[in-house]
Design an enzyme around this catalytic site. Sequence first.
Site, short mmCIF file in Angstrom:
data_model
loop_
_atom_site.label_atom_id
_atom_site.label_comp_id
_atom_site.label_asym_id
_atom_site.label_seq_id
_atom_site.Cartn_x
_atom_site.Cartn_y
_atom_site.Cartn_z
N ASP A 133 15.40 -4.22 -0.51
CA ASP A 133 15.35 -2.97 0.25
C ASP A 133 16.64 -2.15 0.10
O ASP A 133 17.69 -2.52 0.63
CB ASP A 133 15.12 -3.31 1.73
CG ASP A 133 14.63 -2.10 2.50
OD1 ASP A 133 13.56 -1.57 2.13
OD2 ASP A 133 15.30 -1.69 3.46
N ASP A 162 6.61 7.07 -1.93
CA ASP A 162 6.07 5.76 -1.59
C ASP A 162 6.83 5.14 -0.41
O ASP A 162 8.06 5.26 -0.31
CB ASP A 162 6.22 4.84 -2.82
CG ASP A 162 5.62 3.47 -2.61
OD1 ASP A 162 4.39 3.39 -2.49
OD2 ASP A 162 6.38 2.47 -2.54
N GLU A 183 4.17 8.98 2.05
CA GLU A 183 3.20 7.96 2.40
C GLU A 183 3.66 7.27 3.68
O GLU A 183 4.59 6.46 3.67
CB GLU A 183 3.05 6.91 1.29
CG GLU A 183 1.89 5.97 1.55
CD GLU A 183 2.21 4.49 1.42
OE1 GLU A 183 1.28 3.70 1.54
OE2 GLU A 183 3.39 4.13 1.22
C1 AAO Z 1 3.37 -7.52 -4.44
C2 AAO Z 1 2.59 -8.74 -3.98
C3 AAO Z 1 3.25 -9.36 -2.76
C4 AAO Z 1 4.70 -9.70 -3.07
C5 AAO Z 1 5.41 -8.44 -3.53
C6 AAO Z 1 6.86 -8.69 -3.93
O1 AAO Z 1 1.25 -8.37 -3.69
O2 AAO Z 1 2.54 -10.54 -2.40
O3 AAO Z 1 5.33 -10.22 -1.91
O4 AAO Z 1 4.71 -7.89 -4.66
O5 AAO Z 1 6.91 -9.51 -5.05
C7 AAO Z 1 1.91 -2.49 -3.82
C8 AAO Z 1 0.93 -3.59 -3.44
C9 AAO Z 1 1.64 -4.82 -2.93
C10 AAO Z 1 2.68 -5.28 -3.93
C11 AAO Z 1 3.68 -4.13 -4.06
C12 AAO Z 1 4.84 -4.44 -4.99
O6 AAO Z 1 0.05 -3.08 -2.46
O7 AAO Z 1 0.67 -5.86 -2.76
O8 AAO Z 1 3.32 -6.47 -3.47
O9 AAO Z 1 2.97 -2.99 -4.63
O10 AAO Z 1 4.39 -4.79 -6.25
C13 AAO Z 1 2.46 -1.17 3.98
C14 AAO Z 1 3.43 -0.02 3.70
C15 AAO Z 1 2.90 0.97 2.70
C16 AAO Z 1 2.36 0.26 1.45
C17 AAO Z 1 1.28 -0.71 1.91
C18 AAO Z 1 0.63 -1.45 0.74
O11 AAO Z 1 3.74 0.63 4.91
O12 AAO Z 1 3.97 1.82 2.35
O13 AAO Z 1 1.90 -1.69 2.79
N1 AAO Z 1 1.87 1.20 0.45
C19 AAO Z 1 2.76 1.59 -0.69
C20 AAO Z 1 2.00 1.71 -1.99
C21 AAO Z 1 1.57 0.34 -2.45
C22 AAO Z 1 2.79 -0.50 -2.77
C23 AAO Z 1 3.93 -0.24 -1.89
C24 AAO Z 1 3.91 0.72 -0.91
C25 AAO Z 1 5.20 -0.91 -2.20
O14 AAO Z 1 0.95 2.61 -1.86
O15 AAO Z 1 0.71 0.40 -3.57
O16 AAO Z 1 2.46 -1.91 -2.65
O17 AAO Z 1 5.87 -0.08 -3.16
C26 AAO Z 1 -0.14 -2.01 8.47
C27 AAO Z 1 1.01 -1.04 8.48
C28 AAO Z 1 1.22 -0.37 7.14
C29 AAO Z 1 1.29 -1.40 6.04
C30 AAO Z 1 -0.01 -2.24 6.10
C31 AAO Z 1 -0.07 -3.28 5.00
O18 AAO Z 1 -1.38 -1.31 8.36
O19 AAO Z 1 0.74 -0.02 9.41
O20 AAO Z 1 2.44 0.35 7.17
O21 AAO Z 1 1.38 -0.73 4.79
O22 AAO Z 1 -0.06 -2.88 7.37
O23 AAO Z 1 0.96 -4.20 5.20
C32 AAO Z 1 -5.16 -1.90 10.04
C33 AAO Z 1 -4.06 -1.25 10.82
C34 AAO Z 1 -3.01 -0.69 9.90
C35 AAO Z 1 -2.43 -1.81 9.19
C36 AAO Z 1 -3.56 -2.42 8.40
C37 AAO Z 1 -3.16 -3.62 7.62
O24 AAO Z 1 -5.87 -0.96 9.22
O25 AAO Z 1 -4.62 -0.25 11.61
O26 AAO Z 1 -1.98 -0.02 10.59
O27 AAO Z 1 -4.59 -2.86 9.25
O28 AAO Z 1 -2.71 -4.62 8.51
#
Ligand code: AAO
Length: 495
Positions: free
Chosen positions: A167, A197, A233
């Site tokens: 981070d 992002d 985002e």
């Molecule tokens: C990958 C692997 C991981 C590994 C990591 C590091 O999958 O296992 O630990 O590498 O080696 C993308 C993929 C990730 C990937 C990452 C890096 O999605 O799987 O990890 O690339 O390669 C949060 C963030 C949001 C993010 C989202 C995916 O706030 O910014 O997670 N989106 C962006 C991009 C996305 C990217 C990243 C960020 C990182 O669009 O493509 O990740 O650059 C809650 C929170 C959210 C949170 C979600 C998911 O949401 O509010 O803020 O998003 O959880 O953690 C209901 C709730 C809702 C909740 C949701 C899920 O709907 O109402 O609020 O459930 O619980």
Amino acid sequence: QWEPNSGNGQAIVHLFEWKWSDIAAECENFLGPRGFAGVQISPPNENAALYLGEQTRPWWERYQPVSYRLFTRSGDENAFKDMVNRCNSVGVRIYADIVINHMTGWHPAGTGATGGSSFDAGSESYPAVPYSGFDFNDANCHTGSGNIENYGDAEQVRNCKLVGLNDLNQGSDYVRGKIKDYLNTLVGYGVAGFRVDASKHMWPGDMKVIFDSVNNLPTKYFKAGSRPFVFQEVIDLGGEAIGSMEYVGIGRVTEFKYGKFLGEAFRGKNQLKWLSNFGEGWGMLDRAYSLVFIDNHDNQRGHGAGGDMILTFRQSKLYKMATAFMLAFPYGYTRLMSSYYWDQNWVNGQDKNDWIGPPHDDNYNTLSPTFNTDGSCGNGWICEHRWRQIYSMVEFRNVAHGTDMNDWWDNGNNQIAFCRGDRGFIAINNEGYDMKETLQTCLSAGKYCDVISGSKEGGSCTGKTVTVDGAGKAYIEITTMEEDGVLAIHANSKL
Ligand code: AAO
């Protein structure tokens, strides 16, 4: 900054994982002629190249930066420059997905990167920037694991690691400077703005400083004094420590409630009649600040937010209906998703194949889309933006721009219709029975081509026609036997 720096276009498309050379051609051959405002591209900077056995070259490796060199599976710096130039030349803007919250997650030393740069995630060493341990937030994060453990605590959401990703500390002048240099490189090439992002995971104050420090857009393509469009985002479905409102002073914010609510409505969990005040009336952001979409690259595969209510290309009829509603309704700035296909493999409610990257050859080089005679795509690319019902509604949105919604009609349940000033009219039937109504269309008298069931070609219509009388009324029919549950006519579809 809240405006997209485009001409008349009112919708952008996310060409997820497309190559730069293919985007350049798409701008010239399709997006420019069809009135698209711009393209959100996948992150252009160098990322970790991940060969994780089962999960080789996942799409999400692009969210693990190694440097700000412009070198990815989508192409190199020259291809990038050529794309921005060619798209700008036909009036289509490029918006870069920028990953500035973090660098990579942990990987063993020796893990490669798309541009050949070395890095050591364990010691937080990224020499091609360069960043070292001093540039990260470890000292500011106080959770046991070093990861975000509780979304109810704003401090850890912003200072700890998102899913293990190193981070960056945007409070540091050095880090701010490196990010600024990267953004200025993009702006220098003619990029019109940024999708930021993981904005929720950065302090708004730091982001404000960074975006204020970026140069004006070049006058070769833009009005003097133009500022880059910023859309951040931030996932805010309510109930967490951080809200979207904290970011509206910097630029637009992704409104994740929008796709969730429309998914619920079109899946029959809520009556369409309630959509008459969709937007602020539903607790969403002010329309001047919101960026809206039906699905995105995360929630179409179960990442991010929205869960199983999100509609995607897999529910094509409902998806086209929801998209038509979005493009017809005057709320927010609209983004379309353009996907590639992958086979899902559901195990205990989770798609085990959610990692699968774009169509590729044996060496994992991304493949170009092919184009069928009807304009649709092949080679594994879905190209929702090339579906007639979708690109025709992009034209509708452009034609209706500047008008409000008026003359709402509904049957008390799941048939709705409304006008956009005297420029456009749409009707939607999501009942299990036919819609047969005489309705106010607000258009001038004459014959119109329905741009959903066909299109206006020369002076004639390949789909249904609608005859509007002197009082603006017309007989509207959408039967359940039809391919689509929508009818749309507008000033440019008059025969
Ligand atoms: C990958 C692997 C991981 C590994 C990591 C590091 O999958 O296992 O630990 O590498 O080696 C993308 C993929 C990730 C990937 C990452 C890096 O999605 O799987 O990890 O690339 O390669 C949060 C963030 C949001 C993010 C989202 C995916 O706030 O910014 O997670 N989106 C962006 C991009 C996305 C990217 C990243 C960020 C990182 O669009 O493509 O990740 O650059 C809650 C929170 C959210 C949170 C979600 C998911 O949401 O509010 O803020 O998003 O959880 O953690 C209901 C709730 C809702 C909740 C949701 C899920 O709907 O109402 O609020 O459930 O619980």
